[in-house]
Design a protein around this motif. Structure first.
Motif, PDB file in Angstrom:
ATOM      1  N   GLY A 198       0.817  -1.208   0.000  1.00 24.54           N
ATOM      2  CA  GLY A 198       0.000   0.000   0.000  1.00 24.54           C
ATOM      3  C   GLY A 198       0.851   1.258   0.000  1.00 24.54           C
ATOM      4  N   ALA A 199       1.840   1.323   0.882  1.00 27.02           N
ATOM      5  CA  ALA A 199       2.710   2.494   0.960  1.00 27.02           C
ATOM      6  C   ALA A 199       3.534   2.640  -0.321  1.00 27.02           C
ATOM      7  N   LEU A 200       4.007   1.530  -0.881  1.00 27.95           N
ATOM      8  CA  LEU A 200       4.803   1.607  -2.102  1.00 27.95           C
ATOM      9  C   LEU A 200       3.964   2.127  -3.261  1.00 27.95           C
ATOM     10  N   ALA A 201       2.693   1.673  -3.366  1.00 27.16           N
ATOM     11  CA  ALA A 201       1.825   2.156  -4.437  1.00 27.16           C
ATOM     12  C   ALA A 201       1.576   3.653  -4.299  1.00 27.16           C
ATOM     13  N   GLU A 202       1.398   4.150  -3.077  1.00 26.47           N
ATOM     14  CA  GLU A 202       1.190   5.588  -2.877  1.00 26.47           C
ATOM     15  C   GLU A 202       2.427   6.384  -3.274  1.00 26.47           C
ATOM     16  N   ARG A 203       3.631   5.881  -2.986  1.00 23.96           N
ATOM     17  CA  ARG A 203       4.848   6.578  -3.400  1.00 23.96           C
ATOM     18  C   ARG A 203       4.951   6.649  -4.920  1.00 23.96           C
ATOM     19  N   VAL A 204       4.615   5.563  -5.585  1.00 23.21           N
ATOM     20  CA  VAL A 204       4.682   5.541  -7.048  1.00 23.21           C
ATOM     21  C   VAL A 204       3.699   6.548  -7.637  1.00 23.21           C
ATOM     22  N   VAL A 205       2.489   6.609  -7.084  1.00 29.15           N
ATOM     23  CA  VAL A 205       1.481   7.547  -7.587  1.00 29.15           C
ATOM     24  C   VAL A 205       1.923   8.992  -7.366  1.00 29.15           C
ATOM     25  N   ARG A 206       2.495   9.296  -6.183  1.00 29.55           N
ATOM     26  CA  ARG A 206       2.971  10.664  -5.938  1.00 29.55           C
ATOM     27  C   ARG A 206       4.094  11.035  -6.896  1.00 29.55           C
ATOM     28  N   ALA A 207       4.989  10.084  -7.192  1.00 26.89           N
ATOM     29  CA  ALA A 207       6.107  10.371  -8.098  1.00 26.89           C
ATOM     30  C   ALA A 207       5.638  10.553  -9.538  1.00 26.89           C
ATOM     31  N   SER A 208       4.514   9.931  -9.907  1.00 23.40           N
ATOM     32  CA  SER A 208       4.031  10.045 -11.289  1.00 23.40           C
ATOM     33  C   SER A 208       3.492  11.426 -11.595  1.00 23.40           C
ATOM     34  N   GLY A 209       3.008  12.132 -10.579  1.00 27.92           N
ATOM     35  CA  GLY A 209       2.523  13.498 -10.778  1.00 27.92           C
ATOM     36  C   GLY A 209       1.135  13.569 -11.369  1.00 27.92           C
ATOM     37  N   GLY A 210       0.524  12.461 -11.779  1.00 24.83           N
ATOM     38  CA  GLY A 210      -0.818  12.491 -12.346  1.00 24.83           C
ATOM     39  C   GLY A 210      -1.876  12.258 -11.286  1.00 24.83           C
ATOM     40  N   ARG A 211      -3.111  12.504 -11.691  1.00 22.51           N
ATOM     41  CA  ARG A 211      -4.227  12.286 -10.775  1.00 22.51           C
ATOM     42  C   ARG A 211      -4.588  10.799 -10.800  1.00 22.51           C
ATOM     43  N   THR A 212      -4.181  10.124  -9.751  1.00 21.80           N
ATOM     44  CA  THR A 212      -4.397   8.678  -9.661  1.00 21.80           C
ATOM     45  C   THR A 212      -4.911   8.351  -8.273  1.00 21.80           C
ATOM     46  N   GLU A 213      -5.955   7.537  -8.227  1.00 26.28           N
ATOM     47  CA  GLU A 213      -6.546   7.124  -6.953  1.00 26.28           C
ATOM     48  C   GLU A 213      -5.924   5.804  -6.510  1.00 26.28           C
ATOM     49  N   VAL A 214      -5.539   5.740  -5.248  1.00 25.07           N
ATOM     50  CA  VAL A 214      -4.988   4.516  -4.663  1.00 25.07           C
ATOM     51  C   VAL A 214      -6.026   3.920  -3.729  1.00 25.07           C
ATOM     52  N   VAL A 215      -6.417   2.682  -3.977  1.00 24.60           N
ATOM     53  CA  VAL A 215      -7.405   1.979  -3.158  1.00 24.60           C
ATOM     54  C   VAL A 215      -6.736   0.743  -2.563  1.00 24.60           C
ATOM     55  N   VAL A 216      -6.681   0.677  -1.244  1.00 23.25           N
ATOM     56  CA  VAL A 216      -6.084  -0.467  -0.558  1.00 23.25           C
ATOM     57  C   VAL A 216      -7.214  -1.300   0.035  1.00 23.25           C
ATOM     58  N   LEU A 217      -7.579  -2.377  -0.635  1.00 23.47           N
ATOM     59  CA  LEU A 217      -8.614  -3.273  -0.120  1.00 23.47           C
ATOM     60  C   LEU A 217      -8.064  -4.187   0.957  1.00 23.47           C
ATOM     61  N   ARG A 218      -6.864  -4.650   0.738  1.00 22.21           N
ATOM     62  CA  ARG A 218      -6.225  -5.558   1.700  1.00 22.21           C
ATOM     63  C   ARG A 218      -4.725  -5.408   1.522  1.00 22.21           C
ATOM     64  N   ASP A 219      -4.102  -4.759   2.476  1.00 19.95           N
ATOM     65  CA  ASP A 219      -2.672  -4.505   2.374  1.00 19.95           C
ATOM     66  C   ASP A 219      -1.888  -5.796   2.605  1.00 19.95           C
ATOM     67  N   ALA A 220      -0.663  -5.808   2.103  1.00 23.08           N
ATOM     68  CA  ALA A 220       0.169  -7.005   2.238  1.00 23.08           C
ATOM     69  C   ALA A 220       1.626  -6.601   2.330  1.00 23.08           C
ATOM     70  N   THR A 221       2.386  -7.432   3.013  1.00 25.01           N
ATOM     71  CA  THR A 221       3.833  -7.252   3.109  1.00 25.01           C
ATOM     72  C   THR A 221       4.504  -8.324   2.260  1.00 25.01           C
ATOM     73  N   VAL A 222       5.352  -7.877   1.338  1.00 26.23           N
ATOM     74  CA  VAL A 222       6.016  -8.813   0.425  1.00 26.23           C
ATOM     75  C   VAL A 222       7.514  -8.591   0.480  1.00 26.23           C
ATOM     76  N   GLU A 223       8.240  -9.655   0.174  1.00 28.37           N
ATOM     77  CA  GLU A 223       9.694  -9.558   0.041  1.00 28.37           C
ATOM     78  C   GLU A 223      10.007  -9.440  -1.445  1.00 28.37           C
ATOM     79  N   THR A 224      10.504  -8.276  -1.855  1.00 24.88           N
ATOM     80  CA  THR A 224      10.714  -8.015  -3.265  1.00 24.88           C
ATOM     81  C   THR A 224      11.791  -6.963  -3.440  1.00 24.88           C
ATOM     82  N   ASP A 225      12.100  -6.664  -4.675  1.00 20.90           N
ATOM     83  CA  ASP A 225      13.061  -5.620  -5.016  1.00 20.90           C
ATOM     84  C   ASP A 225      12.275  -4.324  -5.199  1.00 20.90           C
ATOM     85  N   ARG A 226      12.437  -3.387  -4.258  1.00 21.00           N
ATOM     86  CA  ARG A 226      11.633  -2.171  -4.268  1.00 21.00           C
ATOM     87  C   ARG A 226      11.817  -1.380  -5.551  1.00 21.00           C
TER      88      ARG A 226
END
Length: 415
Positions: A287-315
């Motif tokens: 959820g937090a990573l998706a919000e950072r990506v949307v803020r960096a894109s600069g466009g009007r994008t809605e972020v909806v977190v239905l069920r957050d999750a913690t994953v091990e990945t390459d950020r």
């Protein structure tokens, strides 16, 4: 009217085993019948000859008024009715029938007074011989079928095993493993006979080698072009920064920036094509990573977190995938654009015309866009390549209500 026959979808080994079994059964049945008929005819013929010979001696003795030999008599009890009618009618004949619990060969001929003169010959030994022959035919047929099935199964299994190996290598090649080879031993030894399976394996290895060479040449060309462009573009970018402010300067800087972006994208694709990318794994909240990506894109994008999750990945790679999907939605679709997080699944959707048919069928293709849209068609290609490095699954679809729908499914057990 055209009849549609059902197709049997059994494996090659099963079909071969059934075919061998049917042919063996048919062959053994035919040979068994021929042997049975031949031996039976010979046995019955000898017994009939002996019975008729005794009947001739009995007839001579009966006409001379002598005493009949044992086993001969006029209308003896147990004489088959059909044979008696034949003899009474003036003809001679033979017949096998049970008499007193034993198989007996009867021979009968006409006698005076509308009677039948008959002799009987014990047929027990001949019957036991035929029964023993039939049992021997059955046992030998079963052993022959079993041995043939075993040898045939071994031979077919060797062929099917080689075919399975070839198919597995073909699937590995289609999955991107261009180093996979069948390496059939028959293709490396000219002295060994070359069968059809070896020919297929050799053709597949040759095709894989040719394909690998062409792809590597293409990858080297892409990487070399991108590297060679970097130096002049850096100088061009520095020169553009020295130009006086104005509309022409903005156009030059915009085009230089587009060229630099294209060059960096080509370098990234060339690195992905090598298949040697390594992950820098860390724990991230989607959820937090998706919000950072949307803020960096600069466009009007809605972020909806239905069920957050913690994953091990390459950020960095995951941000690259989501950033490209969001940028593509704004560039080629229409608002509103939304990013939905539902556990380890992230969906990016717009409300435009949707993905083109070629993309839904074959996936993103480099430098291909629809309808004169802006861009080079590399964003989704990079997103798909980075998703594969992450071990994630990226799919593209069109929503029923309209709009493009990209779904990124991350592995739950880590990248």
């Amino acid at each position: 009217m055209r009849l549609s026959l059902p197709r049997w979808a059994g494996t090659l080994a099963t079909k071969a085993a059934v075919f061998i079994t049917v042919m063996c059964c048919a062959l053994t049945a035919l040979l068994g019948v021929l042997v049975h008929v031949s031996v039976t005819n010979q046995t019955v013929g000898r017994a009939r000859t002996e019975a008729l010979s005794r009947l001739t001696d009995a007839t001579t003795a009966f006409e001379a008024g002598d005493r009949l030999m044992p086993g001969a008599g006029v209308d003896p009890p147990g004489l088959p009715g059909a044979l008696r009618e034949l003899a009474v009618g003036g003809e001679r004949g033979t017949m096998v029938a049970d008499h007193e619990g034993r198989p007996t060969m009867w021979a009968a001929g006409p006698a005076d007074g509308g009677q039948a003169l008959a002799v009987q010959v014990d047929y027990s030994q001949q019957a036991r011989t035929i029964d023993g022959l039939d049992r021997a035919i059955l046992w030998s047929s079963a052993l022959a079928i079993g041995a043939t099935l075993l040898v045939g199964a071994l031979a077919v299994t060797r062929v099917t095993r080689r075919l399975h190996t070839t198919a597995q290598v073909a699937r590995r090649i289609s999955g991107g493993d261009l180093d996979a080879r069948v390496d059939d031993p028959r293709t490396k030894d000219p002295s060994r006979p070359q069968d059809e399976v070896a020919a297929v394996a050799s053709a597949l290895d040759s095709m894989a080698g040719s394909l690998q060479g062409k792809l590597q040449a293409e990858q080297r060309f892409t990487a070399d072009v991108a590297h060679e462009l970097r130096t002049p573009l850096t100088g061009l970018h520095a020169a553009a920064e020295l130009l006086p402010p104005g509309r022409p300067t903005e156009l030059v800087r915009d085009r230089v920036a587009a060229l630099r972006t294209l060059t960096e994208d080509l370098l990234e694709i060339s690195r992905l094509d090598t298949g040697r990318e390594r992950l820098d794994v860390d724990t991230e909240r989607l959820g937090a990573l998706a919000e950072r990506v949307v803020r960096a894109s600069g466009g009007r994008t809605e972020v909806v977190v239905l069920r957050d999750a913690t994953v091990e990945t390459d950020r960095r790679r995951l941000e690259r995938v989501l950033g490209n999907l969001v940028a593509n939605a704004h560039r080629h679709g229409r608002g509103p654009v939304s990013v939905t997080v539902d556990g380890p699944r992230v969906t990016v959707r717009d409300h435009g015309d949707g993905y083109p048919e070629y993309l839904l069928e074959h996936g993103p293709q480099r430098f291909r866009t629809e309808g004169g849209a802006k861009g080079h068609g590399l964003g989704l290609t990079i997103a798909l390549g980075q998703a594969e490095v992450l071990g994630a699954r990226l799919t593209f679809a069109n929503a029923q209500e309209g709009g493009a729908l990209a779904t990124l499914s991350l592995p739950t057990g880590g990248a």
